[in-house]
Design an enzyme around this catalytic site. Structure first.
Site, mmCIF file in Angstrom:
data_model
loop_
_atom_site.group_PDB
_atom_site.id
_atom_site.type_symbol
_atom_site.label_atom_id
_atom_site.label_comp_id
_atom_site.label_asym_id
_atom_site.label_seq_id
_atom_site.Cartn_x
_atom_site.Cartn_y
_atom_site.Cartn_z
ATOM 1 N N ASP A 40 0.811 -1.219 0.000
ATOM 2 C CA ASP A 40 0.000 0.000 0.000
ATOM 3 C C ASP A 40 0.851 1.280 0.000
ATOM 4 O O ASP A 40 0.632 2.187 0.817
ATOM 5 C CB ASP A 40 -0.957 0.017 1.216
ATOM 6 C CG ASP A 40 -1.718 -1.284 1.381
ATOM 7 O OD1 ASP A 40 -2.128 -1.861 0.364
ATOM 8 O OD2 ASP A 40 -1.905 -1.733 2.537
ATOM 9 N N GLU A 222 -11.350 0.071 -3.471
ATOM 10 C CA GLU A 222 -10.585 0.565 -2.324
ATOM 11 C C GLU A 222 -9.424 1.405 -2.828
ATOM 12 O O GLU A 222 -9.279 1.626 -4.021
ATOM 13 C CB GLU A 222 -10.074 -0.615 -1.474
ATOM 14 C CG GLU A 222 -9.202 -1.589 -2.250
ATOM 15 C CD GLU A 222 -8.962 -2.905 -1.516
ATOM 16 O OE1 GLU A 222 -9.651 -3.176 -0.533
ATOM 17 O OE2 GLU A 222 -8.070 -3.648 -1.956
HETATM 18 C C1 6LW Z 1 -5.632 -2.312 2.120
HETATM 19 C C2 6LW Z 1 -6.290 -2.440 0.827
HETATM 20 C C3 6LW Z 1 -5.463 -3.490 0.283
HETATM 21 O O1 6LW Z 1 -6.268 -1.541 3.047
HETATM 22 O O2 6LW Z 1 -5.210 -4.380 1.256
HETATM 23 O O3 6LW Z 1 -4.251 -4.238 -1.444
HETATM 24 C C4 6LW Z 1 -5.547 -3.771 2.470
HETATM 25 N N1 6LW Z 1 -4.963 -3.399 -0.852
HETATM 26 O O4 6LW Z 1 -6.286 -1.319 0.037
HETATM 27 C C5 6LW Z 1 -4.514 -4.057 3.470
HETATM 28 O O5 6LW Z 1 -3.226 -3.779 2.957
#
Ligand code: 6LW
Length: 553
Positions: A40, A222
């Site tokens: 991230d 996300e």
């Molecule tokens: C993070 C989300 C994700 O919050 O995994 O790969 C989660 N992305 O965006 C935890 O790293």
């Protein structure tokens, strides 16, 4: 004389060629730019300086801050969550804790925004918060908790009219859920004096995406990040979950609150269905522009040709972006919409990329930033003095949900050696000190000196209980210990002065390679002591620790 000069020119030229990708072309760099568990990533630029943060989950200190001048070599300069009073990780489960941070800079202030995930039933503060600092090395402020901010992966956007926007994701109400991981994105103005939201909330609904794409990965919207270019607002986000279907897509709008128009060429980055390149799970991207005007992106990826086969976890990658048209294009000079192990380098990079070896002779006055603990320490159980590290033995054990005397370093390759020299006299059978290798809460190996039936021995354990091998020592002098990992084989060695390495045990470690979606963290190896459930006044000292990474082997 002339011959000598020609000779020198040839030598200098040959040296320079070493950093060129092929005869006379251009300088390249290798991915990952930050190896080992560093998911991230988020970057901000201040003049010629670039700062980057990554997620840390149950580990302390939280959110490392890296600095770079050339985008390829990054040095850890501190952490945004560096004091126990900023971050309560007591009893936090593995892969809970601190999720995806975003780092931004505005008018002399750094802002790091992130989510603390803890058990919904405990009374701890949890959710989304901001910490600030004028110096990215710290000190950073106490958390400013944001009310009524659902979801994870918060980010901030500073508009040129002075307004600031928060953006994150949320789960639709039950009746609207199309999939258990159905998430939408929301954007709302935030007041950075009170750290509270205001005004109306703009939504990017992922429903049309579900309807339009029966295949692909429309779920788990996300990692939203907002940008502005030539008067238009762009929303970059990840979807498909952080495993093999992970992808990055982009929308644009005339307003930060939408409505949003989708790029018909989405996703702009994914390695879905691609096991050949040895890179998968690409997603969770942040985009930025260099001072020179070039666009780049950092994102997470997993090095593996097989979804089950990775020890390091999700790492930080860098790829060039061509944003000369309306929509940005990843890797426009290579396989479009993908990344590679090697790319043409940023202009600032001079051709020497660091390796990921780590050595500590404990000559500094403080612990180096690279050392990581599990959960928040509630007492100081470590001391660096006169070229030695002293670790107190405490009842907490690495295989329990506790805060053990463990200092770990992120494992940066599939093949490594971790070596230390240890001085320790166990007084009771419960006392032990040595090395540990761990990933999340499920996989722990320890290689420790201990007393067994009145004799000094070194033992290798899995899960603290399963004995893998034991070697009796001939003296109580300094010993060296080594854990060697070679893909999914792990071996444990001891060396007494003047003797050679003795193999104590070698075992299968394939459980380290769970699919990345099931494991947010990565492997750590480091120093470990414990008095295994009982109080103790003993301590152990270490003169040296070294992690050798064997790249691409
Ligand atoms: C993070 C989300 C994700 O919050 O995994 O790969 C989660 N992305 O965006 C935890 O790293």
């Amino acid at each position: 004389m002339i011959l000598n000069k020609i000779g020198n020119i040839i030598i200098v030229w040959l040296f320079y060629l070493g950093s060129l990708s092929s005869f006379g072309q251009y300088i390249t760099y290798n991915n990952p730019i930050i190896a080992g568990f560093n998911p991230d990533p988020s970057v901000c630029r201040v003049g010629d300086d670039y700062y980057l943060v990554t997620s840390t989950f149950e580990y302390f200190p939280g959110v490392p801050v890296y600095h770079s001048k050339d985008l390829v070599n990054w040095k850890m300069i501190g952490h945004a969550l560096h004091r126990p009073e900023q971050l309560d990780l007591d009893s936090v489960a593995s892969t809970a804790g601190i999720y995806a941070p975003t780092l931004r800079y505005h008018q002399g202030m750094f802002y790091m925004i992130t989510t603390l995930v803890t058990d919904s039933k405990d009374n701890k503060p949890k959710g989304n918060f901001i910490v600030t600092a004028t110096n990215p090395e710290g000190p950073w402020s106490m958390p400013h908790w944001i009310n009524d901010a659902p979801g994870i992966d918060p980010s901030l956007f500073f508009d040129d009219d002075g307004k600031v926007y928060y953006c994150g994701n949320y789960t639709p109400v039950k009746e609207e859920l199309l999939h258990k991981s159905h998430r939408n994105i929301w954007v709302q103005e935030i007041d950075l004096k009170t750290f509270q939201l205001k005004g109306e909330r703009g939504i990017l609904d992922s429903k049309p995406y579900f309807v339009a794409r029966t295949i692909g990965s429309p779920y788990a919207f996300e990692a939203p990040h907002l940008y502005k270019k030539e008067g238009l607002y762009y929303l970059v986000l990840a979807h498909g979950g952080t495993g093999m279907s992970h992808a990055v897509s982009i929308w644009k709008s005339n307003s930060p609150l939408g409505p949003w128009e989708e790029n018909p060429k989405n996703p702009i980055l994914t390695h879905r269905g691609d096991l050949i390149l040895g890179i998968n799970a690409t997603g969770h991207a942040d985009i930025f522009q260099t001072k020179e005007g070039d666009w780049w992106s950092v994102f997470l990826a997993v090095r593996s040709k097989d979804e089950n086969k990775n020890v390091m976890g999700r790492e930080t990658f860098l790829a060039p972006l061509d944003w000369s048209g309306i929509w940005p294009i990843y890797n426009s000079e290579g396989k479009i919409g993908a990344t590679a192990m090697t790319h043409k380098a940023p202009k600032m990079f001079k051709g020497e990329q660091r390796n990921f070896d780590f050595v500590d002779n404990f000559d500094d006055k403080k612990l180096k930033f690279d050392w990581t603990m599990i959960r928040t320490p509630r007492e100081v159980w470590w001391a660096v003095k006169s070229g030695k590290l002293e670790l107190k033995l405490r009842p907490d054990q690495i295989e329990n949900f506790q805060q053990p005397s463990f200092l770990g370093i992120r494992v940066p390759e599939m093949k490594i050696d971790a070596i230390t020299s240890l001085n320790f006299t166990p007084k009771k059978e419960n006392e032990c000190a040595g090395l540990a290798f761990e990933r999340g809460h499920d996989e722990e190996w320890t290689l420790v000196k201990e007393l067994y039936k009145g004799k000094m021995v070194v033992s290798a354990y899995y899960d603290g209980k399963t004995l893998l091998g034991r070697q009796e020592l001939t003296t109580n002098k300094t010993i060296e210990l080594k854990i060697h990992l070679d893909h999914f084989k792990i071996s444990f060695y001891v060396k007494e002065s003047k003797s050679s390495w003795i193999l104590i045990a070698k075992t299968d470690a394939s459980k380290l390679g769970f699919p990345p979606a099931g494991r947010f963290t990565g492997s750590m190896v480091g120093l470990y002591t414990s008095s295994r459930g009982k109080l103790s006044k003993s301590s152990a000292t270490y003169d040296h620790f070294e992690l050798k990474a064997f790249a691409n082997k």
